[in-house]
Design an enzyme around this catalytic site. Structure first.
Site, PDB file in Angstrom:
ATOM      1  N   SER A 168       0.941  -1.055   0.161  1.00  0.00           N
ATOM      2  CA  SER A 168      -0.134  -0.334   0.264  1.00  0.00           C
ATOM      3  C   SER A 168       0.792   1.402  -0.108  1.00  0.00           C
ATOM      4  CB  SER A 168      -0.493  -0.258   1.393  1.00  0.00           C
ATOM      5  OG  SER A 168      -1.509  -0.018   1.191  1.00  0.00           O
ATOM      6  N   HIS A 224      -3.332  -0.191  -5.172  1.00  0.00           N
ATOM      7  CA  HIS A 224      -2.520  -1.169  -5.852  1.00  0.00           C
ATOM      8  C   HIS A 224      -1.941  -0.631  -7.035  1.00  0.00           C
ATOM      9  CE1 HIS A 224      -1.728  -3.294  -1.820  1.00  0.00           C
ATOM     10  NE2 HIS A 224      -2.565  -2.204  -1.830  1.00  0.00           N
ATOM     11  N   HIS A 245      -5.673  -9.520  -2.233  1.00  0.00           N
ATOM     12  CA  HIS A 245      -5.226  -9.564  -0.180  1.00  0.00           C
ATOM     13  C   HIS A 245      -6.602 -10.400  -0.402  1.00  0.00           C
ATOM     14  CE1 HIS A 245      -3.882  -5.982  -0.309  1.00  0.00           C
ATOM     15  NE2 HIS A 245      -3.596  -5.900   0.856  1.00  0.00           N
ATOM     16  N   TYR A 276      -9.184 -10.147   1.872  1.00  0.00           N
ATOM     17  CA  TYR A 276     -10.063  -9.262   2.278  1.00  0.00           C
ATOM     18  C   TYR A 276     -10.967  -8.718   0.654  1.00  0.00           C
ATOM     19  CZ  TYR A 276      -7.376  -5.018   1.209  1.00  0.00           C
ATOM     20  OH  TYR A 276      -6.477  -4.228   0.772  1.00  0.00           O
ATOM     21  N   GLU A 277      -9.796  -8.747  -0.551  1.00  0.00           N
ATOM     22  CA  GLU A 277     -10.662  -8.704  -1.690  1.00  0.00           C
ATOM     23  C   GLU A 277     -11.826 -10.172  -2.441  1.00  0.00           C
ATOM     24  OE1 GLU A 277      -7.572  -6.554  -4.802  1.00  0.00           O
ATOM     25  OE2 GLU A 277      -6.589  -7.297  -3.199  1.00  0.00           O
ATOM     26  N   ALA A 325       1.900  -1.998   4.772  1.00  0.00           N
ATOM     27  CA  ALA A 325       1.844  -1.134   5.331  1.00  0.00           C
ATOM     28  C   ALA A 325       0.995  -1.673   6.646  1.00  0.00           C
ATOM     29  CB  ALA A 325       0.177  -0.061   5.312  1.00  0.00           C
ATOM     30  N   MET A 334      -2.266  -6.221   6.981  1.00  0.00           N
ATOM     31  CA  MET A 334      -3.644  -8.258   6.105  1.00  0.00           C
ATOM     32  C   MET A 334      -3.033  -8.517   4.863  1.00  0.00           C
ATOM     33  SD  MET A 334      -6.877  -5.247   5.634  1.00  0.00           S
ATOM     34  CE  MET A 334      -6.969  -3.899   7.150  1.00  0.00           C
ATOM     35  N   SER A 335      -1.567  -8.645   5.450  1.00  0.00           N
ATOM     36  CA  SER A 335      -1.078  -9.038   4.167  1.00  0.00           C
ATOM     37  C   SER A 335       0.828  -9.734   4.308  1.00  0.00           C
ATOM     38  CB  SER A 335      -0.637  -8.207   3.209  1.00  0.00           C
ATOM     39  OG  SER A 335       0.281  -6.864   3.667  1.00  0.00           O
ATOM     40  N   ASN A 387      -0.894   3.926  11.380  1.00  0.00           N
ATOM     41  CA  ASN A 387      -1.520   4.268  11.933  1.00  0.00           C
ATOM     42  C   ASN A 387      -0.726   3.799  13.542  1.00  0.00           C
ATOM     43  OD1 ASN A 387      -3.110   2.125  10.422  1.00  0.00           O
ATOM     44  ND2 ASN A 387      -3.583   2.380  12.599  1.00  0.00           N
ATOM     45  N   HIS A 411      -7.701   5.429   4.953  1.00  0.00           N
ATOM     46  CA  HIS A 411      -6.920   4.727   3.583  1.00  0.00           C
ATOM     47  C   HIS A 411      -5.960   5.583   3.305  1.00  0.00           C
ATOM     48  CE1 HIS A 411      -5.346   1.527   1.473  1.00  0.00           C
ATOM     49  NE2 HIS A 411      -5.501   2.253   0.499  1.00  0.00           N
TER      50      HIS A 411
HETATM   51  N1  HPA Z   1      -4.317  -2.644  10.837  1.00  0.00           N
HETATM   52  C1  HPA Z   1      -5.086  -3.493  10.115  1.00  0.00           C
HETATM   53  N2  HPA Z   1      -3.965  -3.436   9.035  1.00  0.00           N
HETATM   54  C2  HPA Z   1      -3.386  -2.336   8.964  1.00  0.00           C
HETATM   55  C3  HPA Z   1      -3.152  -1.134  10.085  1.00  0.00           C
HETATM   56  C4  HPA Z   1      -4.350  -1.129  10.680  1.00  0.00           C
HETATM   57  O1  HPA Z   1      -4.203  -0.572  11.612  1.00  0.00           O
HETATM   58  N3  HPA Z   1      -2.677   0.213   9.385  1.00  0.00           N
HETATM   59  C5  HPA Z   1      -2.527  -0.568   8.383  1.00  0.00           C
HETATM   60  N4  HPA Z   1      -2.668  -1.725   7.437  1.00  0.00           N
END
Ligand code: HPA
Length: 299
Positions: A45, A76, A98, A100-101, A128, A237-238, A261, A273
């Site tokens: 990301s 992406h 991902h 989640y996709e 990320a 998530m990856s 974050n 995002h």
């Molecule tokens: N949680 C999950 N995935 C992420 C986060 C998060 O806080 N930040 C960037 N990808």
């Protein structure tokens, strides 16, 4: 006494992987001219900026390769970029797939399995992540020295013909039908190059344990608290499936997260995002220094 189990069948309707490999070679004739094995890179990301540093890239969208799914996530691109970085042949994934996709773990890792089939010896995977460790700051780069995955699904091994070395521990465990411990994915030599680069360029490179979750929602405060107590420093998530896929093919791997974050239960902050992409943009230069150093010294 080893625990015995019946290996579940992993159903896979994708074409023969050698067909995907042939299509990629066909679209990128430069691959046949590489003088040494390319370095593999996964750009997560917002980290696609590094893609601009690849010289004269041949661009191949995943969607043009039979068996690969197109990326739908924002930020992406969903393309292979094949060219040179610091005079080293490189094949980069600009954007990833991902869970989640809606992709299976097999689909998520198929581009990495193809890179193993193309002969990469090293893979750097960037992503990320949310920082669970209260000592982390937004923008920190963290080297993933440990990981755990809560992602749904089964991760198949890459085709044997794509494997760089014989993973004899894996094969004998599989033959005996027993479990084995998941692979370590942090290669000590790549780790040392990354830390030396950080030292030389005057920035801090941290280490931490990355926990992979399905998403796409960020975690609740209760989940952040629980994950931290379980020892996770980062949540994302990856990355883990890609590292494991490459490592099981005998590729030396290194994972690096940008903390985009803070996922702290007692100091909650919202992240969207767009924030994630902005922080990544600022971290991309340091990441690029590390990838360049690995391209130069890692082979
Ligand atoms: N949680 C999950 N995935 C992420 C986060 C998060 O806080 N930040 C960037 N990808």
């Amino acid at each position: 006494m080893p625990i015995k189990f019946d290996r579940p069948a992993v159903t896979d309707s994708a074409p023969d992987p050698s067909e995907s490999l042939a299509a990629l070679r066909d679209r990128a004739p430069i691959l046949a001219k590489f003088e040494k094995p390319p370095l593999g890179v996964v750009l997560g990301s917002g980290l696609g900026g590094l893609a601009d540093a690849i010289e004269s890239p041949t661009i191949v969208p995943y969607a043009e390769i039979p068996g690969l799914a197109a990326s739908t996530a924002s930020g992406h691109r969903g393309e292979f970029l094949i060219g040179h970085l610091a005079s080293r042949p490189v094949i980069a994934m600009a954007g990833r797939l991902h869970v989640y996709e809606g992709h299976s773990l097999r689909d998520v890792t198929r581009p990495v399995a193809l890179m193993a089939g193309l002969g990469i010896n090293e893979l750097v995977v960037s992503c990320a992540a949310g920082g669970l460790n209260p000592n982390f700051n937004v923008g920190d780069l963290v080297l993933l020295n440990e990981h755990s995955s809560w992602l749904d699904g089964k991760l198949g091994a890459p085709p044997t013909s794509f494997q760089r070395t014989n993973d004899s521990a894996n094969e004998s465990a599989a033959a005996a039908g027993c479990f084995r411990r998941s692979l370590s994915t942090c290669d000590p030599q790549l780790d040392a190059i990354a830390h030396q680069t950080a030292h030389t360029n005057g920035f801090e490179l941290r280490r931490g344990m990355y926990l992979a979750v399905n998403g796409p929602n960020y975690e609740t405060r209760a989940e952040c608290r629980m994950m931290r107590r379980l020892g996770a420093d980062l949540v994302g998530m990856s990355t883990v499936p890609e590292l494991l896929c490459a490592a099981s093919a005998g590729v030396r791997t290194l994972g690096i997260s940008v903390v985009t974050n803070l996922a702290l239960p007692d100091a909650p902050a919202t992240a969207d995002h767009a924030d994630v992409l902005e922080v990544c943009e600022r971290a991309a230069e340091r990441l690029q220094q590390i990838v360049r150093a690995i391209a130069t010294h890692g082979a």
